[in-house]
Scaffold this motif. Structure first.
Motif, short mmCIF file in Angstrom:
data_model
loop_
_atom_site.label_atom_id
_atom_site.label_comp_id
_atom_site.label_asym_id
_atom_site.label_seq_id
_atom_site.Cartn_x
_atom_site.Cartn_y
_atom_site.Cartn_z
N PHE A 72 0.84 -1.20 0.00
CA PHE A 72 0.00 0.00 0.00
C PHE A 72 0.87 1.25 0.00
CE2 PHE A 72 -2.20 3.43 2.19
CZ PHE A 72 -3.42 3.46 1.54
N LEU A 73 1.86 1.29 0.88
CA LEU A 73 2.74 2.45 0.95
C LEU A 73 3.55 2.63 -0.33
CD1 LEU A 73 4.08 2.18 4.63
CD2 LEU A 73 2.31 3.71 3.74
N GLY A 74 3.84 1.52 -1.01
CA GLY A 74 4.61 1.60 -2.24
C GLY A 74 3.90 2.36 -3.34
N GLU A 75 2.58 2.51 -3.23
CA GLU A 75 1.82 3.24 -4.23
C GLU A 75 1.78 4.75 -3.96
OE1 GLU A 75 0.35 1.90 -6.98
OE2 GLU A 75 1.35 0.03 -6.39
N LEU A 76 2.28 5.16 -2.79
CA LEU A 76 2.24 6.57 -2.41
C LEU A 76 3.51 7.29 -2.84
CD1 LEU A 76 0.81 6.26 1.23
CD2 LEU A 76 -0.42 6.27 -0.95
N SER A 77 3.48 8.61 -2.78
CA SER A 77 4.68 9.39 -3.06
C SER A 77 5.71 9.13 -1.96
CB SER A 77 4.35 10.88 -3.12
OG SER A 77 4.02 11.37 -1.83
N SER A 78 6.98 9.36 -2.29
CA SER A 78 8.03 9.12 -1.30
C SER A 78 7.85 10.03 -0.09
CB SER A 78 9.41 9.35 -1.93
OG SER A 78 9.51 10.67 -2.45
N ASN A 79 7.36 11.24 -0.30
CA ASN A 79 7.14 12.16 0.81
C ASN A 79 6.05 11.65 1.74
OD1 ASN A 79 7.54 14.68 2.23
ND2 ASN A 79 5.59 15.35 1.36
N GLU A 80 4.95 11.14 1.16
CA GLU A 80 3.87 10.63 2.00
C GLU A 80 4.28 9.35 2.71
OE1 GLU A 80 0.33 10.72 4.00
OE2 GLU A 80 1.32 12.27 2.81
N ARG A 81 5.07 8.50 2.06
CA ARG A 81 5.58 7.29 2.73
C ARG A 81 6.39 7.68 3.96
NH1 ARG A 81 6.61 5.40 -2.53
NH2 ARG A 81 8.83 5.91 -2.37
N ARG A 82 7.22 8.71 3.83
CA ARG A 82 8.02 9.17 4.97
C ARG A 82 7.11 9.67 6.09
NH1 ARG A 82 11.56 11.17 0.96
NH2 ARG A 82 10.52 13.19 1.00
N LYS A 83 6.04 10.39 5.74
CA LYS A 83 5.13 10.91 6.77
C LYS A 83 4.43 9.78 7.51
CE LYS A 83 4.10 15.43 4.74
NZ LYS A 83 3.05 16.31 4.17
N VAL A 84 4.01 8.76 6.77
CA VAL A 84 3.33 7.63 7.41
C VAL A 84 4.30 6.91 8.35
CG1 VAL A 84 2.25 5.39 7.04
CG2 VAL A 84 1.62 7.33 5.59
N ARG A 85 5.49 6.60 7.86
CA ARG A 85 6.46 5.87 8.69
C ARG A 85 6.87 6.72 9.89
NH1 ARG A 85 9.16 3.76 3.17
NH2 ARG A 85 8.02 1.77 3.02
N ARG A 86 7.04 8.02 9.68
CA ARG A 86 7.37 8.90 10.79
C ARG A 86 6.22 8.94 11.80
NH1 ARG A 86 11.06 10.51 14.18
NH2 ARG A 86 11.00 12.73 14.74
N GLY A 87 5.00 8.93 11.32
CA GLY A 87 3.85 8.92 12.21
C GLY A 87 3.79 7.67 13.06
N LEU A 88 4.09 6.54 12.45
CA LEU A 88 4.11 5.29 13.21
C LEU A 88 5.21 5.31 14.26
CD1 LEU A 88 3.54 2.81 10.24
CD2 LEU A 88 1.90 3.42 12.00
N GLU A 89 6.38 5.85 13.89
CA GLU A 89 7.49 5.92 14.84
C GLU A 89 7.18 6.86 16.01
OE1 GLU A 89 10.70 7.21 12.42
OE2 GLU A 89 10.91 5.30 11.35
N LEU A 90 6.60 8.02 15.70
CA LEU A 90 6.29 8.99 16.75
C LEU A 90 5.22 8.46 17.69
CD1 LEU A 90 6.34 12.31 14.67
CD2 LEU A 90 7.92 11.67 16.49
N SER A 91 4.22 7.78 17.14
CA SER A 91 3.17 7.22 17.99
C SER A 91 3.74 6.16 18.92
CB SER A 91 2.06 6.63 17.13
OG SER A 91 1.41 7.65 16.38
N ALA A 92 4.65 5.34 18.38
CA ALA A 92 5.27 4.28 19.20
C ALA A 92 6.16 4.89 20.28
CB ALA A 92 6.06 3.34 18.31
N SER A 93 6.96 5.90 19.90
CA SER A 93 7.88 6.50 20.87
C SER A 93 7.13 7.27 21.96
CB SER A 93 8.86 7.44 20.16
OG SER A 93 8.18 8.54 19.58
N ALA A 94 5.90 7.74 21.65
CA ALA A 94 5.09 8.42 22.66
C ALA A 94 4.37 7.44 23.57
CB ALA A 94 4.07 9.33 21.98
#
Length: 315
Positions: A72-94
């Motif tokens: 699913f992420l492979g179909e998105l722009s590289s910028n949006e993929r980074r935002k999604v992965r960053r969002g998952l990381e930030l949610s986990a670290s919080a």
């Protein structure tokens, strides 16, 4: 002519004949827009020529879930993929914890509705639709799932989704997040969890729910941008939810109740003009950018699913 208030938007509802007679500067009551509800196909071309925009009342955003999150992420722009992965990381670290509940229960739903109500209260023209459906959601709990995020024992966000066996579709009904840091990151983490829940239920598609076709009133233009970047395509809602259809022909005369610019998803140029169905409409919706000036950069709004983008100046 009827003058009605639509959640802070003053609308003059006209017959097609009244609308066609109103071409030129509007000299009637002080309203924000003129509207013909469910215009007949034979009138659409003339309404368009008179400055009206023919559109679905509601749109539904749909995308294939793909076989995995990575696909699913492979179909998105590289910028949006980074935002999604960053969002998952930030949610986990919080230390946020996301739980998927296979059916709705009264306690978690009530807690979610509290988060939803606070979010709606902070909106310019927010409408609390979820509270009015609380009873029916519980009565249909077996066909709904809840995806909820917690900070410790406190719910800070969630999605309520309907499992549609017709079309193997997981349909997001309501989403809300508390006013926390990295709110966008939390929303992305919730969506990714909901998408995976859909795959686990053998759903082929995900719907991000029904919106009015106007962004800048109840919903913000940013919501259009967010759903577009996540790879979803807007369709007239009746294509997903038969019965939630209805077309409108709108002519805006003021932006005072809207953001400047606002966005309107409408049918493409050359709508049906016969007496039957509208099969002759061009494929794909067209985006009208409603603005007080014409020097709007169109590039950020373009998308492959659109049949065109244009600026409609509202004096």
């Amino acid at each position: 002519m009827d003058i009605v208030d639509r959640y802070g938007l003053t609308v003059a509802e006209l017959t097609a004949e009244e609308a066609l007679a109103s071409s030129g500067p509007w000299r009637g009551p002080d309203v924000d827009l003129l509207r013909v509800v469910d215009p007949h196909p034979r009138d659409e071309a003339r309404l368009t020529a008179a400055g009206f925009i023919v559109k679905p009342g509601w749109v539904n955003w749909v995308a294939p879930l793909r076989a995995s999150e990575a696909e699913f992420l492979g179909e998105l722009s590289s910028n949006e993929r980074r935002k999604v992965r960053r969002g998952l990381e930030l949610s986990a670290s919080a230390g946020l914890r996301v739980e998927v509940r296979p059916e709705l229960e009264e306690g978690p739903l009530e807690e979610f509705l509290g988060v939803y109500e606070k979010q709606v209260a902070d909106m310019r023209n927010g409408v609390n639709l979820a509270r009015g459906e609380q009873r029916s959601l519980l009565e249909q709990s077996g066909s709904h799932i809840g995806v909820f995020a917690y900070a410790g024992s406190r719910m800070v966000g969630g999605c309520v989704c309907r499992v549609r066996t017709d079309g193997f579709l997981l349909q997001l009904r309501y989403v809300a997040t508390a006013d926390v840091e990295q709110r966008g990151s939390l929303t992305r983490a919730l969506y990714m969890a909901a998408f995976q829940a859909g795959r686990d239920l053998n759903c082929a598609r995900m719907s991000l729910g029904n919106d009015t076709s106007l962004y800048g009133h109840i919903t913000s233009p940013g919501l259009y941008e967010f759903k577009k970047r996540l790879g979803f395509t807007p369709l007239p809602s009746e294509a997903v939810d038969p019965g939630l259809g209805g077309d409108e022909a709108d002519r805006f005369v003021s932006l005072r109740a809207l953001t400047d610019p606002s966005l309107l998803l409408a049918y493409g140029a050359g709508p049906g003009t016969g007496d039957g169905a509208r099969e002759d409409r061009p494929q794909g919706l067209r985006l009208h950018i409603l603005a007080s000036r014409d020097d709007v950069d169109l590039a950020p709004y373009r998308a492959d699913f659109l049949s065109g983008v244009e600026v409609t100046v509202v004096p």
